[in-house]
Write a protein that holds these residues in place. Structure first.
Motif, PDB file in Angstrom:
ATOM      1  N   ILE A 177       0.881  -1.176   0.000  1.00  0.00           N
ATOM      2  CA  ILE A 177       0.000   0.000   0.000  1.00  0.00           C
ATOM      3  C   ILE A 177       0.911   1.217   0.000  1.00  0.00           C
ATOM      4  N   SER A 178       0.820   2.010  -1.057  1.00  0.00           N
ATOM      5  CA  SER A 178       1.680   3.189  -1.155  1.00  0.00           C
ATOM      6  C   SER A 178       0.871   4.455  -0.940  1.00  0.00           C
ATOM      7  N   GLN A 179       1.470   5.353  -0.173  1.00  0.00           N
ATOM      8  CA  GLN A 179       0.898   6.673   0.095  1.00  0.00           C
ATOM      9  C   GLN A 179      -0.584   6.615   0.488  1.00  0.00           C
ATOM     10  N   PRO A 180      -0.912   5.853   1.530  1.00  0.00           N
ATOM     11  CA  PRO A 180      -2.317   5.796   1.965  1.00  0.00           C
ATOM     12  C   PRO A 180      -2.774   7.139   2.528  1.00  0.00           C
ATOM     13  N   ASP A 181      -4.054   7.410   2.430  1.00  0.00           N
ATOM     14  CA  ASP A 181      -4.624   8.601   3.056  1.00  0.00           C
ATOM     15  C   ASP A 181      -4.597   8.363   4.562  1.00  0.00           C
ATOM     16  N   TRP A 182      -3.793   9.139   5.271  1.00  0.00           N
ATOM     17  CA  TRP A 182      -3.564   8.911   6.687  1.00  0.00           C
ATOM     18  C   TRP A 182      -4.643   9.522   7.586  1.00  0.00           C
ATOM     19  N   ARG A 183      -5.614  10.201   6.955  1.00  0.00           N
ATOM     20  CA  ARG A 183      -6.634  10.878   7.757  1.00  0.00           C
ATOM     21  C   ARG A 183      -7.689   9.910   8.308  1.00  0.00           C
ATOM     22  N   SER A 184      -7.657   8.676   7.822  1.00  0.00           N
ATOM     23  CA  SER A 184      -8.534   7.635   8.357  1.00  0.00           C
ATOM     24  C   SER A 184      -7.821   6.300   8.184  1.00  0.00           C
ATOM     25  N   THR A 185      -8.448   5.232   8.661  1.00  0.00           N
ATOM     26  CA  THR A 185      -7.839   3.901   8.531  1.00  0.00           C
ATOM     27  C   THR A 185      -8.288   3.175   7.262  1.00  0.00           C
ATOM     28  N   THR A 186      -9.125   3.801   6.448  1.00  0.00           N
ATOM     29  CA  THR A 186      -9.732   3.128   5.293  1.00  0.00           C
ATOM     30  C   THR A 186      -8.690   2.519   4.357  1.00  0.00           C
ATOM     31  N   ASP A 187      -7.739   3.330   3.894  1.00  0.00           N
ATOM     32  CA  ASP A 187      -6.739   2.833   2.939  1.00  0.00           C
ATOM     33  C   ASP A 187      -5.861   1.737   3.535  1.00  0.00           C
ATOM     34  N   PHE A 188      -5.645   1.785   4.828  1.00  0.00           N
ATOM     35  CA  PHE A 188      -4.714   0.855   5.470  1.00  0.00           C
ATOM     36  C   PHE A 188      -5.254  -0.577   5.516  1.00  0.00           C
ATOM     37  N   LYS A 189      -6.559  -0.714   5.418  1.00  0.00           N
ATOM     38  CA  LYS A 189      -7.128  -2.060   5.535  1.00  0.00           C
ATOM     39  C   LYS A 189      -7.603  -2.636   4.207  1.00  0.00           C
ATOM     40  N   LYS A 190      -7.247  -1.968   3.097  1.00  0.00           N
ATOM     41  CA  LYS A 190      -7.800  -2.412   1.812  1.00  0.00           C
ATOM     42  C   LYS A 190      -7.249  -3.760   1.339  1.00  0.00           C
ATOM     43  N   LEU A 191      -6.103  -4.193   1.851  1.00  0.00           N
ATOM     44  CA  LEU A 191      -5.584  -5.527   1.513  1.00  0.00           C
ATOM     45  C   LEU A 191      -5.829  -6.540   2.626  1.00  0.00           C
ATOM     46  N   GLY A 192      -6.525  -6.112   3.660  1.00  0.00           N
ATOM     47  CA  GLY A 192      -6.823  -7.017   4.756  1.00  0.00           C
ATOM     48  C   GLY A 192      -5.691  -7.120   5.760  1.00  0.00           C
ATOM     49  N   ARG A 193      -5.982  -7.769   6.860  1.00  0.00           N
ATOM     50  CA  ARG A 193      -4.998  -7.958   7.930  1.00  0.00           C
ATOM     51  C   ARG A 193      -3.988  -9.035   7.531  1.00  0.00           C
ATOM     52  N   PRO A 194      -2.699  -8.734   7.550  1.00  0.00           N
ATOM     53  CA  PRO A 194      -1.705  -9.744   7.163  1.00  0.00           C
ATOM     54  C   PRO A 194      -1.508 -10.792   8.261  1.00  0.00           C
ATOM     55  N   ARG A 195      -1.067 -11.954   7.862  1.00  0.00           N
ATOM     56  CA  ARG A 195      -0.904 -13.066   8.801  1.00  0.00           C
ATOM     57  C   ARG A 195       0.256 -12.850   9.773  1.00  0.00           C
ATOM     58  N   LEU A 196       1.374 -12.285   9.270  1.00  0.00           N
ATOM     59  CA  LEU A 196       2.582 -12.219  10.094  1.00  0.00           C
ATOM     60  C   LEU A 196       2.966 -10.821  10.559  1.00  0.00           C
ATOM     61  N   GLY A 197       2.708  -9.802   9.760  1.00  0.00           N
ATOM     62  CA  GLY A 197       3.106  -8.478  10.218  1.00  0.00           C
ATOM     63  C   GLY A 197       2.960  -7.391   9.170  1.00  0.00           C
ATOM     64  N   VAL A 198       3.077  -6.141   9.646  1.00  0.00           N
ATOM     65  CA  VAL A 198       3.033  -4.962   8.794  1.00  0.00           C
ATOM     66  C   VAL A 198       4.406  -4.303   8.814  1.00  0.00           C
ATOM     67  N   LEU A 199       4.931  -4.016   7.636  1.00  0.00           N
ATOM     68  CA  LEU A 199       6.216  -3.345   7.490  1.00  0.00           C
ATOM     69  C   LEU A 199       5.950  -1.917   7.048  1.00  0.00           C
ATOM     70  N   ILE A 200       6.637  -0.950   7.662  1.00  0.00           N
ATOM     71  CA  ILE A 200       6.338   0.459   7.387  1.00  0.00           C
ATOM     72  C   ILE A 200       7.617   1.244   7.128  1.00  0.00           C
ATOM     73  N   SER A 201       7.582   2.052   6.068  1.00  0.00           N
ATOM     74  CA  SER A 201       8.702   2.936   5.727  1.00  0.00           C
ATOM     75  C   SER A 201       8.151   4.256   5.211  1.00  0.00           C
ATOM     76  N   SER A 202       8.837   5.352   5.534  1.00  0.00           N
ATOM     77  CA  SER A 202       8.409   6.657   4.992  1.00  0.00           C
ATOM     78  C   SER A 202       8.770   6.777   3.525  1.00  0.00           C
TER      79      SER A 202
END
Length: 623
Positions: free
Chosen positions: A55-80
């Motif tokens: 997920i690139s450049q999600p709209d950070w004003r809500s959680t909508t974009d962050f969940k569009k691929l569903g909850r991952p099994r092992l973890g979320v990796l985050i980079s600016s």
């Protein structure tokens, strides 16, 4: 089939996936190219058998974009992304940048300030128990308590503010693979505490035995001397072989940094760059003009990592380290052949290098046994007696690249360390001038005043003059007209108006008119930033002058472009303040003319401009 990694549920369904193993969230547009860190990490995980989506450049004003691929099994990796999000957004003068090369169409404003923190907290809102791992340049350089230029404050570790479980610093391939394997075997992320190149938080130090404890966040926040002392330890322990675990208390918890990850072997480097990258931006960006950042790297080759140059203002030592890691010739040649098959390849390879192009081999072989020398620079202000200065391997590589079918020219655009070049005493300078320069060679002396270049970790004026003379003579010998384009920096710690005037005089004597100059930006984690904030050289304990007054910074910058008319008053004020009015006059050594003369010139120009305007109006009226 070679394809982009999933960015939507439809992409996942096309692959037959119900759930991802890892979700990667990045502040950059999705560019699947080995010059982009997120692409490398995702492809490494894919190679290891994990299902990864982006997920690139999600709209950070809500959680909508962050969940569009569903909850991952092992973890979320985050980079600016490829840059610190604050540096990406603001200039040295803390003004908004008009363009973001890492966003679709170059549009600015598509990521939040402190993106790593914002993204991570959004994910934590969604999935409270899903492991979150932060990494990339922003996380890497803000891993300890650090000075933040944009808020003019000392901030605690980004790992605390982000509420993530783990921080990966450095390039990250070894770390992320090891972490992924442990998570997939059922180990809880709170128990993954022994991976080199990572940081974690703990409320107890009982499991640690050999570590160095530095001043707490509260102490470095409130005391600049303690900030410098803590930074010195962090800086000197930044070595994968001799480096120790470092602990920094913060409130009632401890930040633990394990020693840096071991350098990649040549085989590991080759494997990473042979992964099935699409080598361009995702096609969803085509309508807005693509992603500008790809243009600089699309036809370039990364031949090595690491840098022993030791520039104080550079983050490479804290991110890639001082030990050179290189790829084999076969690996680089195979990638070059892929470039020649791209539909828009015109016969030009734009670059072959790394952080420093001509650092193709380690500075000395002893590094692989005992690490880099603690507190001893390899190259500047004077070369170490054990320095191995040799371009033989690089010359052989460049010659092989030039022989490839469809290749017309191979350029070198990443930095050349000319002080290393003149130490080598081999045929590289002739090779460079004959085959790898396109009329201009950009180099970065940065400054010429000894007090400043010593603090910068640069070699100084004599080294640049020696190289410039050698470059000129070599071009005369081979019958080419080529020029040096030196970059200079204003307001670096140690530079007063006196040193700025000295640099302006040097530019005058070069008969050079710089189109671009860089005002020093205190980016997180660098030695120069520590000096800027504390006024102390942490390696020696000596006090350092720092230009923080906005007007003085403007004057230092203006002096480097003293020929520009719009800088006249700033240069005039600077020369007055520096007691160098001898440089105001009509002599050949003067930088500017007296004010009354300048006023007369301006009046004449205004009159001429007005006359032109009147003539134009009359002509238009007749028509």
């Amino acid at each position: 089939m070679k394809e982009f990694l999933p960015i939507s549920k439809q992409d996942m369904e096309a692959r037959g996936w119900d759930q991802l193993d890892f979700l990667f969230i990045t502040g950059d547009a999705y560019v699947d190219h080995p010059s982009f860190g997120p692409a490398i990490i995702c492809r490494v995980l894919e190679k290891a058998g994990f299902k990864v989506g982006i997920i690139s450049q999600p709209d950070w004003r809500s959680t909508t974009d962050f969940k569009k691929l569903g909850r991952p099994r092992l973890g979320v990796l985050i980079s600016s992304g490829n840059l610190d999000s604050m540096l990406n957004k603001f200039t040295a003068a803390k003004k908004y940048r008009s363009k973001d090369n890492y966003s679709p169409g170059g549009k600015a404003g598509l990521r939040p300030d402190r993106a790593t923190i914002v993204y991570s907290n959004r994910v934590r809102e969604l999935w409270k128990k899903t492991p979150i791992i932060i990494g990339g340049i922003e996380a890497s350089l803000r891993r300890f308590a650090h000075y933040d230029y944009w808020s003019d404050s000392v901030r605690r570790s980004i790992l605390i503010d982000s509420r993530a479980d783990m921080l990966v610093y450095g390039m990250g391939e070894k770390q992320i693979k090891e972490i992924a394997l442990q998570l997939s075997s059922g180990i809880d992320i709170s128990l993954i505490t022994a991976v080199n190149g990572t940081c974690y938080l703990t409320d107890s130090l009982d499991i640690l035995w050999d570590y160095t404890k530095i001043h707490s966040f509260e102490e470095v926040r409130d005391n600049k001397k303690k900030f410098a002392e803590a930074f010195k330890v962090q800086y000197l322990e930044q070595d994968p072989i001799r480096g120790k675990t470092i602990v920094q208390p913060s409130g009632d918890i401890y930040l633990v940094q394990n020693a840096p990850a071991m350098p990649l072997t040549m085989e590991e480097m080759d494997e990473i760059y042979a992964l099935p990258y699409m080598r361009t931006y995702h096609p969803s960006y085509e309508e807005v003009g693509g992603v500008p950042a790809i243009e600089e790297v699309k036809f370039s080759l990364v031949s090595q990592r690491g840098c022993f140059g030791g520039c104080s203002f550079c983050a490479i030592v804290s991110h890639q380290g001082r030990i050179i890691q290189n790829r084999s010739h076969d690996s680089i040649l195979q990638e070059a052949q892929i470039l020649t098959q791209l539909p828009d390849f015109k016969g030009y390879i734009h670059d072959v290098g790394g952080p420093t192009a001509n650092f193709r081999i380690p500075s000395c072989q002893m590094q692989f046994e005992r690490g880099t020398c603690k507190g001893k620079p390899c190259l500047a202000p004077k070369p170490c007696k054990n320095l191995t200065a040799n371009h033989g391997d690089y010359i052989t590589l460049l010659r092989a690249l030039r022989k490839l079918p469809k290749v017309k020219k191979v350029f070198i655009r990443s930095g050349i360390r000319y002080d290393y070049l003149i130490e080598a005493k081999d045929e590289f300078l002739q090779e460079l001038c004959e085959h790898h320069v396109s009329g201009q060679l950009k180099v970065a002396p940065e400054h010429i005043a000894k007090k400043v270049t010593d603090l910068m970790g640069k070699s100084g004026k004599e080294s640049y003059v020696k190289f410039a003379d050698a470059f000129r003579k070599m071009n005369e010998k081979i019958g080419k007209e080529q020029y040096l384009v030196p970059y200079f920096m204003s307001s670096h710690p140690g530079a007063t108006l006196k040193e700025a005037v000295e640099l302006a005089e040097f530019i005058r004597d070069l008969n050079y008119r710089p189109e671009q100059v860089q005002d020093f930006i205190p980016t997180p984690g660098s030695l120069s930033t520590c000096m800027y904030y504390t006024g102390i050289n942490p390696l020696t304990g000596e006090n350092v002058y720092v230009a923080k007054d906005a007007q003085e910074k403007k004057m230092q910058r203006a002096l480097l472009q003293y020929r520009d008319e719009k800088n006249y008053m700033l240069v005039y004020q600077a020369l007055q303040k520096a007691n160098r009015t001898d440089l105001i006059g009509f002599g050949p050594k003067c930088l500017i003319r007296p004010m009354r003369h300048q006023k007369q010139l301006n009046e004449k120009r205004t009159a001429k401009s007005s006359a032109r305007f009147q003539r134009k109006k009359k002509t238009e009226k007749k028509k």
